[in-house]
Design an enzyme around this catalytic site. Structure first.
Site, short mmCIF file in Angstrom:
data_model
loop_
_atom_site.label_atom_id
_atom_site.label_comp_id
_atom_site.label_asym_id
_atom_site.label_seq_id
_atom_site.Cartn_x
_atom_site.Cartn_y
_atom_site.Cartn_z
N GLY A 32 0.81 -1.22 0.00
CA GLY A 32 0.00 0.00 0.00
C GLY A 32 0.84 1.25 0.00
O GLY A 32 0.53 2.23 -0.70
N ASP A 160 -1.79 -17.30 -2.36
CA ASP A 160 -2.97 -17.43 -1.52
C ASP A 160 -4.15 -17.89 -2.38
O ASP A 160 -4.41 -17.32 -3.45
CB ASP A 160 -3.34 -16.10 -0.86
CG ASP A 160 -2.31 -15.64 0.16
OD1 ASP A 160 -1.47 -16.46 0.55
OD2 ASP A 160 -2.35 -14.45 0.54
N LYS A 200 19.76 -12.95 0.11
CA LYS A 200 19.17 -14.10 -0.57
C LYS A 200 18.07 -13.63 -1.53
O LYS A 200 17.08 -13.03 -1.13
CB LYS A 200 18.58 -15.08 0.45
CG LYS A 200 19.64 -15.80 1.28
CD LYS A 200 20.53 -16.67 0.41
CE LYS A 200 21.54 -17.45 1.22
NZ LYS A 200 22.41 -18.29 0.36
N CYS A 395 -14.73 10.25 19.01
CA CYS A 395 -15.86 9.31 18.93
C CYS A 395 -16.19 8.74 20.32
O CYS A 395 -16.74 9.46 21.15
CB CYS A 395 -15.56 8.21 17.91
SG CYS A 395 -17.01 7.26 17.44
N LEU A 396 -15.84 7.50 20.59
CA LEU A 396 -16.07 6.94 21.92
C LEU A 396 -15.35 7.78 22.98
O LEU A 396 -15.84 7.91 24.10
CB LEU A 396 -15.58 5.50 21.98
CG LEU A 396 -15.76 4.76 23.30
CD1 LEU A 396 -17.23 4.59 23.63
CD2 LEU A 396 -15.07 3.39 23.27
N GLN A 399 -17.69 10.45 23.93
CA GLN A 399 -18.79 9.91 24.74
C GLN A 399 -18.36 9.67 26.18
O GLN A 399 -19.08 10.00 27.12
CB GLN A 399 -19.29 8.62 24.10
CG GLN A 399 -19.90 8.81 22.72
CD GLN A 399 -20.20 7.50 22.03
OE1 GLN A 399 -20.02 6.43 22.59
NE2 GLN A 399 -20.66 7.58 20.78
N HIS A 521 -14.45 11.36 13.53
CA HIS A 521 -13.06 10.89 13.45
C HIS A 521 -12.22 11.89 12.66
O HIS A 521 -12.05 11.75 11.44
CB HIS A 521 -13.00 9.51 12.78
CG HIS A 521 -13.53 8.40 13.62
ND1 HIS A 521 -12.71 7.60 14.40
CD2 HIS A 521 -14.80 7.97 13.83
CE1 HIS A 521 -13.46 6.72 15.04
NE2 HIS A 521 -14.72 6.91 14.72
N GLU A 523 -9.11 12.20 12.46
CA GLU A 523 -7.88 11.63 11.91
C GLU A 523 -8.02 11.28 10.43
O GLU A 523 -7.01 11.24 9.70
CB GLU A 523 -7.46 10.39 12.71
CG GLU A 523 -8.37 9.19 12.63
CD GLU A 523 -9.48 9.15 13.66
OE1 GLU A 523 -9.98 8.04 13.96
OE2 GLU A 523 -9.85 10.23 14.15
#
Length: 547
Positions: A32, A160, A200, A395-396, A399, A521, A523
């Site tokens: 990513g 996979d 390697k 968020c939480l 609260q 949020h 962030e």
């Protein structure tokens, strides 16, 4: 009748080129970051670039997955719960993505089954090829409009079983796109054996061979190594020869960096963007990455360092709070200080008390679900409030800040959230379906972007320098409006509110050094070159001192 097995070039997509990023040997190599960094380089060259993540897991989305297993859940403006790599894409590319930028096998299979039940396939036998692979290709086409390049990252590791359909779809799609319209980049591990002092290359050779056996041939190999390993010309030529690359320059060495934001600089030094443009036969303006490089130097050479505690329950895996950590660091280097993150398990606070918080300069209580470690979070918030330590609740975290205030200032000692205690006599935080039933995007949750009006003369309005903002949400409980006036009468300021739903979005304490919390949020909106105001405010308050 449409032929499910039709081949040929895709005429209506001739203006868009594709870069496919796969990984081999082991997971967690940073596909990513590689994809996002290459995207940054190409955007700086004047091209229109977007990224897409294809995750092979069968979950429909990561929303119900344990953050300790899969990392944080990233939320887009349109309310999609996605993989954390979408966060890297947004931060590096400076774009806001949508649900179409992330797809899972669960979504692919669900879509095909839904069409089959509706009769869309006219009674045919549904198979992985062509129906699943066609659906994957359609997903990749969906994001191409108005872009010059789409970078598609496939999650997991080549070999996979869950990934097989995606690799086959890429094989077909590259054929349909035609020559010079796509390239394959394979990210692999090149281990260094300390005992023998040898690098390697055999794992990389084997991984590229596995990919080739599936019909996808790598054009570029990104070799991941430890920070102290150097790939010499001989090793690069060896990898290039065994992997069928055009030359040693197509082996890009990406070693562990001082910061993930240094990766574009490392790729640029090896002219990866030039190689990609040449293979795709694209012309672009020149760019030396000067501004980005200057930003990186500020990150890695801070004048001082401050400690910020993140108090949560998923501290065993740093990726669980990836965006909170990154947003705090963004604010730090933009304010001229380095930020050292201290992840504190809130259950440890329940066991050991506030001594776990000694020595920290600021405290963040992030989002989360469930009652485990809740009292530790409330204790941390009380410590920040009573000791005048800069605090940001998310968020939480907001609260629980309301719960703490209701208990210790309003005297409602049994105050709680109905998520934590459904039978509490003072549900200061409650689920309010009558207010959310019409407009909410996420079923039982508020998901995605919602507007917030800021009260004039408050800390929030000063930080944002705006009257109305938009922030991303992921929660199902709200501040109970029955307690709003009583909280305000006792000194809590509600400085942000969603006017449409009449819900509290931001609370703050004006007499505190820095005590602010949002139901959203923040962030998710932070960028390294554009830090979020709430995190900047936290760091500035820390720098000013005044305990």
């Amino acid at each position: 009748m449409q032929n499910d097995f039709s081949l040929g070039t895709i005429q209506d997509m001739a203006t868009c080129k594709y870069i496919f990023v796969t990984g081999g040997v082991v997971s967690g190599l940073g596909k990513g970051i590689t994809a996002a960094s290459l995207g940054r380089l190409l955007i700086n060259r004047g091209l229109r670039v977007t990224c897409q993540k294809l995750d092979p897991y069968i979950n429909v989305d990561p929303g119900t997955m344990n953050p300790c297993e899969h990392g944080e859940v990233w939320v887009t403006d349109d309310g999609a719960e996605t993989d954390l790599d979408i966060g890297h894409y947004e931060r590096f590319l400076g774009q806001s993505f949508s649900k179409y930028n992330c797809s899972t096998s669960g979504q692919i299979y669900n879509s095909v089954i839904t069409k089959e039940r509706a009769g869309d396939y006219l009674g045919r036998t549904i198979q992985v090829i062509p129906h699943i692979t066609n659906e994957i290709k359609d997903t990749m086409k969906r994001v191409a409009e108005n872009y010059d390049i789409v970078i598609v990252e496939v999650g997991g590791t080549v070999g996979d079983i869950e990934q097989m359909a995606h690799i086959e779809a890429i094989r077909q799609f590259r054929k349909e796109l035609g020559a010079n319209n796509s390239i394959s980049i394979h990210v692999t591990l090149v281990p260094y054996l300390q005992a023998s002092g040898e690098i390697k290359t055999k794992p990389t050779q084997a991984s590229v061979k596995d990919l080739a056996q599936l019909g996808v041939f790598a054009d570029i190999v990104v070799a991941r190594t430890n920070a102290d390993v150097e790939l010499d010309g001989h090793t690069r030529r060896k990898i290039a020869m065994f992997c069928g690359l055009d030359g040693a320059e197509c082996v890009i060495h990406n070693k562990d960096c001082r910061t993930i934001y240094e990766v574009p600089c490392i790729l640029k030094e090896q002219k990866m963007d030039d190689i990609v443009l040449q293979k795709l036969q694209l012309n672009a303006k020149t760019d030396n990455l000067k501004d980005w490089s200057s930003m990186v130097e500020k990150m890695v050479n801070p004048k001082s360092e401050k400690i910020v505690a993140i108090v949560g329950k998923y501290t065993a895996v740093p990726d669980a709070y990836m965006s909170v950590t990154e947003a705090t660091k963004h604010a730090g280097f933009n304010c001229g200080v380095g930020i050292k993150i201290k992840l504190i398990d809130s259950e440890k606070i329940e066991e050991n008390g506030v001594k776990e918080l000694e020595g920290v300069d600021g405290i963040i209580v992030p989002g989360g679900f469930g009652n485990r470690g809740i009292e530790g979070k409330i204790t941390a918030i009380n410590y920040a409030r009573t000791k005048n330590i800069p605090f940001l609740g998310i968020c939480l975290g907001m609260q629980m800040a309301v719960v703490e205030y209701a208990r210790n200032v309003l005297g409602l000692t049994d105050a709680n959230s109905t998520e934590i205690n459904p039978n509490t006599k003072n549900p200061v935080i409650d689920i309010l379906p009558e207010q959310l039933g019409v407009t909410q995007k996420g079923g039982t949750m508020r998901l995605g972007a919602y507007d917030c009006a800021l009260a004039k003369g408050t800390l929030a309005s000063d930080l944002y320098k705006a009257k109305t903002i938009s922030e991303r949400h992921r929660h199902r409980y709200e501040l109970n409006n029955w307690y709003r006036e009583k909280l305000i009468e006792n000194g809590l300021v509600i400085s942000g509110r969603n006017e449409q739903l009449d819900l509290c979005e931001i609370i703050e304490l004006p007499k505190h050094r820095y005590f602010i919390a949002g139901q959203f949020h923040p962030e998710f909106k932070s960028r390294p070159y554009a830090p979020h105001p709430l995190f900047v405010g936290l760091v500035n308050a820390i720098i000013k001192g005044g305990k």
